[in-house]
Design an enzyme around this catalytic site. Structure first.
Site, PDB file in Angstrom:
ATOM      1  N   GLN A  63       0.808  -1.221   0.000  1.00  0.00           N
ATOM      2  CA  GLN A  63       0.000   0.000   0.000  1.00  0.00           C
ATOM      3  C   GLN A  63       0.845   1.276   0.000  1.00  0.00           C
ATOM      4  O   GLN A  63       0.359   2.336  -0.374  1.00  0.00           O
ATOM      5  CB  GLN A  63      -0.958  -0.015   1.196  1.00  0.00           C
ATOM      6  CG  GLN A  63      -2.001  -1.115   1.045  1.00  0.00           C
ATOM      7  CD  GLN A  63      -2.955  -1.198   2.234  1.00  0.00           C
ATOM      8  OE1 GLN A  63      -2.664  -1.883   3.205  1.00  0.00           O
ATOM      9  NE2 GLN A  63      -4.069  -0.523   2.165  1.00  0.00           N
ATOM     10  N   ASN A 115      -2.238 -11.037   8.252  1.00  0.00           N
ATOM     11  CA  ASN A 115      -3.233  -9.989   8.451  1.00  0.00           C
ATOM     12  C   ASN A 115      -4.602 -10.429   7.922  1.00  0.00           C
ATOM     13  O   ASN A 115      -4.718 -10.845   6.762  1.00  0.00           O
ATOM     14  CB  ASN A 115      -2.788  -8.721   7.705  1.00  0.00           C
ATOM     15  CG  ASN A 115      -3.707  -7.549   7.951  1.00  0.00           C
ATOM     16  OD1 ASN A 115      -3.775  -7.027   9.063  1.00  0.00           O
ATOM     17  ND2 ASN A 115      -4.454  -7.143   6.921  1.00  0.00           N
ATOM     18  N   GLU A 116      -5.598 -10.355   8.757  1.00  0.00           N
ATOM     19  CA  GLU A 116      -7.009 -10.491   8.389  1.00  0.00           C
ATOM     20  C   GLU A 116      -7.349 -11.602   7.388  1.00  0.00           C
ATOM     21  O   GLU A 116      -7.776 -11.314   6.254  1.00  0.00           O
ATOM     22  CB  GLU A 116      -7.510  -9.163   7.810  1.00  0.00           C
ATOM     23  CG  GLU A 116      -7.452  -8.009   8.770  1.00  0.00           C
ATOM     24  CD  GLU A 116      -8.096  -6.744   8.204  1.00  0.00           C
ATOM     25  OE1 GLU A 116      -8.322  -6.666   6.989  1.00  0.00           O
ATOM     26  OE2 GLU A 116      -8.379  -5.838   8.998  1.00  0.00           O
ATOM     27  N   HIS A 150       0.711  -9.444   4.439  1.00  0.00           N
ATOM     28  CA  HIS A 150      -0.416  -8.504   4.428  1.00  0.00           C
ATOM     29  C   HIS A 150      -1.000  -8.488   3.007  1.00  0.00           C
ATOM     30  O   HIS A 150      -0.753  -7.568   2.216  1.00  0.00           O
ATOM     31  CB  HIS A 150       0.054  -7.119   4.873  1.00  0.00           C
ATOM     32  CG  HIS A 150      -1.058  -6.199   5.309  1.00  0.00           C
ATOM     33  ND1 HIS A 150      -1.100  -5.600   6.535  1.00  0.00           N
ATOM     34  CD2 HIS A 150      -2.178  -5.794   4.667  1.00  0.00           C
ATOM     35  CE1 HIS A 150      -2.185  -4.844   6.640  1.00  0.00           C
ATOM     36  NE2 HIS A 150      -2.855  -4.948   5.508  1.00  0.00           N
TER      37      HIS A 150
HETATM   38  C1  FCB Z   1      -7.850  -3.340   6.602  1.00  0.00           C
HETATM   39  C2  FCB Z   1      -6.555  -3.729   5.929  1.00  0.00           C
HETATM   40  C3  FCB Z   1      -5.679  -2.556   5.579  1.00  0.00           C
HETATM   41  C4  FCB Z   1      -6.491  -1.383   5.046  1.00  0.00           C
HETATM   42  C5  FCB Z   1      -7.604  -1.070   5.994  1.00  0.00           C
HETATM   43  C6  FCB Z   1      -8.433   0.113   5.578  1.00  0.00           C
HETATM   44  O1  FCB Z   1      -8.812  -4.325   6.410  1.00  0.00           O
HETATM   45  O2  FCB Z   1      -5.810  -4.590   6.762  1.00  0.00           O
HETATM   46  O3  FCB Z   1      -4.706  -2.999   4.659  1.00  0.00           O
HETATM   47  O4  FCB Z   1      -6.925  -1.665   3.781  1.00  0.00           O
HETATM   48  O5  FCB Z   1      -8.452  -2.171   6.112  1.00  0.00           O
END
Ligand code: FCB
Length: 436
Positions: free
Chosen positions: A31, A167-168, A123
């Site tokens: 990003q 991440n997520e 990520h």
């Molecule tokens: C999260 C992500 C991050 C960014 C934010 C706004 O879900 O981890 O990379 O995009 O949202």
């Protein structure tokens, strides 16, 4: 009601955070870095309109010194960032030592500024070679990931204070298989399940490795997108049931699959959903202006949800809020957001939740995945034409909170009001200079 009550109760004191609280902002490599030509996103972006391609992004690959120094000047004592797997392993099994050296330099710089470093290992982006052979659906993906971590951890470990493995996972699956707006999007339940299980396996393997005798034993966790759910009608059994089911799948299942492998919980909080019983399955009801404030992305501003998720996940391991932020070109809104959300963190801490840090998303405006550069999440504004950085007033509000390690009562009146940039600046100029 509830905000007014707190305001009255605390008007004459600073709402304090515990000593040693980590204050910072978060970013991710793709990003902000720019030029990540070996990953799957880059390849996918080439078929999209120019404004939806990451391109040079914020050029942080070259400008990290400036960005980290700005964070330091804004009183941050910690920083969360990620490394880009595809730079380090652009071809399967071939590691680029110059790129590892780049990250060593970058992390050393953060440490020289006395920052606590939280490093994310994955990520969302994949090296192109791995994406070409199925990405996370490939049963060997956890092995490839562990091999990558084994390669870099001995080089970078000295400069890392906290590891975030992945991440997520839920958001990755949602955007790829359900919304289908990310690379390799497809409809495949089997693909989803494989990806989920392989991500869980990758986390467990990495956790074990990072705690093995080869590594330095720093705390290891992951960052999970945690949502706050509530029934639309407080007394509807169907809606309550829907809340339980959504809560399990969104917030708890991944932790269950990886139980015993979290030294801390990393929570990313953005979303709140009220579930209403209409038709067979209760649906999410969207609230929007004028009754509800939302971000530029239409995401509801709901600070109370942060208290809810923190209480829900309160555990015997500490919690770090690894992401929380707002996309807004209206910086007054970001000022209010910071005060309101942090106030909920204080409430949670006071009620016994062990929260030890807060990373605002994001330090600088950046490439918001399939949405491109339009959403503005940064404490620092980026002019993408010139790559010039410009500190937003809300960054100064955040700096003031960090300096006080709490929310000074005078900031409480930001809630429900418009705060002018001049006012924030004036307050900031009066502050004592902070540690350097
Ligand atoms: C999260 C992500 C991050 C960014 C934010 C706004 O879900 O981890 O990379 O995009 O949202």
């Amino acid at each position: 009601m509830h905000k007014t009550h707190l305001k009255e109760k605390h008007d004459h004191q600073t709402l304090k955070f515990p000593q040693g609280f980590l204050w910072g902002a978060a970013t991710s490599a793709h990003q902000v870095e720019g030029g990540n030509i070996y990953n799957d996103w880059w390849k996918w972006e080439q078929d999209r309109p120019p404004h939806l391609r990451s391109g040079a992004a914020c050029d942080q690959y070259n400008r990290y010194r400036e960005d980290f120094e700005m964070a330091k000047d804004l009183n941050h004592n910690a920083h969360r960032l990620s490394i880009e797997w595809s730079r380090i392993e652009p071809r399967e099994g071939e590691f680029n030592l110059a790129e590892i050296e780049h990250y060593v330099k970058l992390l050393k710089h953060l440490k020289s500024l006395n920052m606590t470093v939280m490093l994310t290992l994955w990520h969302f982006t994949l090296p192109g070679w791995l994406a070409d052979c199925g990405g996370w659906e490939n049963f060997k993906a956890p092995f490839y990931f562990e091999r990558f971590v084994k390669k870099i951890a001995p080089e970078l470990g000295e400069y890392v204070d906290f590891w975030v493995t992945i991440n997520e996972p839920g958001v990755y699956i949602y955007e790829t298989y359900i919304e289908r707006v990310w690379p390799h999007s497809k409809k495949s339940l089997i693909g989803q399940i494989k990806t989920y299980l392989n991500l869980a396996s990758a986390h467990r393997k990495t956790y074990r490795f990072l705690h093995s005798k080869n590594a330095l034993g720093k705390p290891v966790g992951m960052a999970q997108n945690i949502m706050s759910f509530e029934p639309y009608h407080k007394h509807s059994i169907m809606e309550q049931l829907a809340v339980v089911v959504n809560d399990i799948f969104t917030n708890h299942l991944f932790y269950f699959l990886t139980r015993g492998t979290h030294d801390f919980l990393g929570i990313n909080y953005y979303f709140h959903a009220r579930l209403k019983h209409q038709g067979l399955i209760p649906q999410k009801v969207d609230f929007s202006p004028p009754t509800h404030e939302v971000s530029d992305l239409g995401w509801e501003i709901y600070p109370e949800g942060l208290f809810d998720v923190l209480s829900d996940l309160s555990d015997d391991v500490p919690i770090y809020i690894t992401e929380c932020g707002i996309a807004s070109t209206n910086d007054d809104r970001r000022n209010r957001f910071l005060v309101a959300y942090l106030q909920e963190v204080v409430r949670a801490i006071k009620s016994g939740v062990n929260v030890r840090g807060f990373f605002y998303w994001s330090l600088i405006d950046n490439f918001e995945w399939h949405l491109g550069f339009t959403p503005r999440f940064g404490l620092i504004e980026v002019d993408y034409e010139t790559q010039k950085r410009h500190i937003r007033p809300s960054a100064l509000t955040f700096a003031e909170i960090i300096a006080a390690n709490g929310i000074p009562h005078t900031l409480m009146r930001f809630l429900g009001h418009t705060v002018t940039s001049e006012e924030v600046l004036k307050r900031f100029q009066k502050m004592e200079p902070q540690h350097k």
